[in-house]
Design an enzyme around this catalytic site. Sequence first.
Site, PDB file in Angstrom:
ATOM      1  N   VAL A  63      11.103 -44.525 106.970  1.00  0.00           N
ATOM      2  CA  VAL A  63      10.036 -44.463 105.976  1.00  0.00           C
ATOM      3  C   VAL A  63      10.095 -43.200 105.126  1.00  0.00           C
ATOM      4  O   VAL A  63       9.472 -43.131 104.060  1.00  0.00           O
ATOM      5  CB  VAL A  63       8.648 -44.586 106.641  1.00  0.00           C
ATOM      6  N   ASN A  89       1.246 -45.524 109.597  1.00  0.00           N
ATOM      7  CA  ASN A  89       1.040 -45.010 110.943  1.00  0.00           C
ATOM      8  C   ASN A  89       2.204 -44.173 111.456  1.00  0.00           C
ATOM      9  O   ASN A  89       2.014 -43.283 112.283  1.00  0.00           O
ATOM     10  CB  ASN A  89       0.788 -46.187 111.895  1.00  0.00           C
ATOM     11  N   SER A 141      -5.266 -37.354 111.349  1.00  0.00           N
ATOM     12  CA  SER A 141      -5.514 -36.794 112.680  1.00  0.00           C
ATOM     13  C   SER A 141      -6.629 -35.771 112.576  1.00  0.00           C
ATOM     14  O   SER A 141      -6.799 -35.127 111.524  1.00  0.00           O
ATOM     15  CB  SER A 141      -4.248 -36.122 113.226  1.00  0.00           C
ATOM     16  N   TYR A 154       2.353 -30.269 111.289  1.00  0.00           N
ATOM     17  CA  TYR A 154       1.633 -31.522 111.521  1.00  0.00           C
ATOM     18  C   TYR A 154       0.260 -31.482 110.845  1.00  0.00           C
ATOM     19  O   TYR A 154      -0.156 -32.445 110.186  1.00  0.00           O
ATOM     20  CB  TYR A 154       1.484 -31.726 113.027  1.00  0.00           C
ATOM     21  N   ALA A 156      -0.655 -29.683 108.278  1.00  0.00           N
ATOM     22  CA  ALA A 156      -0.486 -29.722 106.827  1.00  0.00           C
ATOM     23  C   ALA A 156      -0.242 -31.146 106.344  1.00  0.00           C
ATOM     24  O   ALA A 156      -0.809 -31.582 105.327  1.00  0.00           O
ATOM     25  CB  ALA A 156       0.675 -28.823 106.417  1.00  0.00           C
ATOM     26  N   LYS A 158      -1.070 -34.017 107.897  1.00  0.00           N
ATOM     27  CA  LYS A 158      -2.228 -34.878 108.124  1.00  0.00           C
ATOM     28  C   LYS A 158      -3.391 -34.523 107.207  1.00  0.00           C
ATOM     29  O   LYS A 158      -4.148 -35.399 106.778  1.00  0.00           O
ATOM     30  CB  LYS A 158      -2.653 -34.799 109.595  1.00  0.00           C
TER      31      LYS A 158
END
Length: 246
Positions: A63, A89, A141, A154, A156, A158
Site C-alpha cells: 500500500v 487499516n 490510534s 507512529y 506522527a 497517526k
Amino acid sequence: MLKGKIAVVTGGVRGIGFAIADKFASEGADLIVTTTRDPETYTEAVARLRSHGTRVKAVKLNVADFQEVKTVLTEAVSEMGGVDILVNNAGITRDGLLLRMSEADWDDVISVDLKAAFNTIQTVLPVMMKKKAGSIINISSVVGLVGNAGQCNYAAAKAGLVGFSKSLAKEMGGRGIRCNCIAPGFITTDMTASLSDEAVNSQMSRIALKRAGKPEEVASVALFLASDMSSYVTAQVINCCGGIII
C-alpha cells in the site's frame, strides 16, 4: 447493514483489519482485502470471509507504493464492480527513542501508516465521486492524539491521518463522501501479544474499563461508520480505547 456494498480493507486478513472485514462480510458486503504477502498464506482467513456468502477478492499489495496501488487496486475495484467503503487499516511500527531512530524506521512508518492512505484514497475517489457516495474510514490510534514515548514516527503518522481525514471530509462532503477516523487504544492483536507482562500491566492500569479491547469491538465502530447509520457523521475521530484517554 451493508448488503449490496463493496468494501476495500487494507491489511484485511489479520488483526483489526480481519475483524473489520469479517464484520462487513457478515453484514452482506463484498470485499477486497489486501495483504503484503501472497493471499495463499492466509487461506483460513479468506475462507472465513467467504463463508458469509459474499464475494471476496484477496490481493497482494504494497500500500506504500503509489504506482502499485494505482494499478492493482484499480483493477480489483473494476473487477468487483465499484467501491462504496474504504478502510485504511494497514500499518506497521518501528519503535525506538527519536535520538536513536534510523531514517529508514521513520520513513517506513510514515510510508505505510500515512502515505498509503493518500495512495488508496486517491485511487478510489473517482469511483465514489461518480456515485456521489462513499465512506472512508482511516484507522488512527490514541497514540496519534496524546503521543507515546518511543513512538514518534507512529504518533506522527497517526496524527497525520486525523488532519488528513478532516481536510478530506471538507473537500468531499458536497460529493456525498464521508471520511472519519477510528482511534483504537490497547487492543489484543499480534502486535500487542509480544509485549512484556510489565508493559501490559502498565497499560491496564490506565484503562477505565480495566481490560484490553478486542478487534471485534473496533470492527463494530467501523460497521457503524460504514453503514447508513452514520449518514450524518463525517470528519470525526471515534476513540475505541476503553477510556485510556479521558
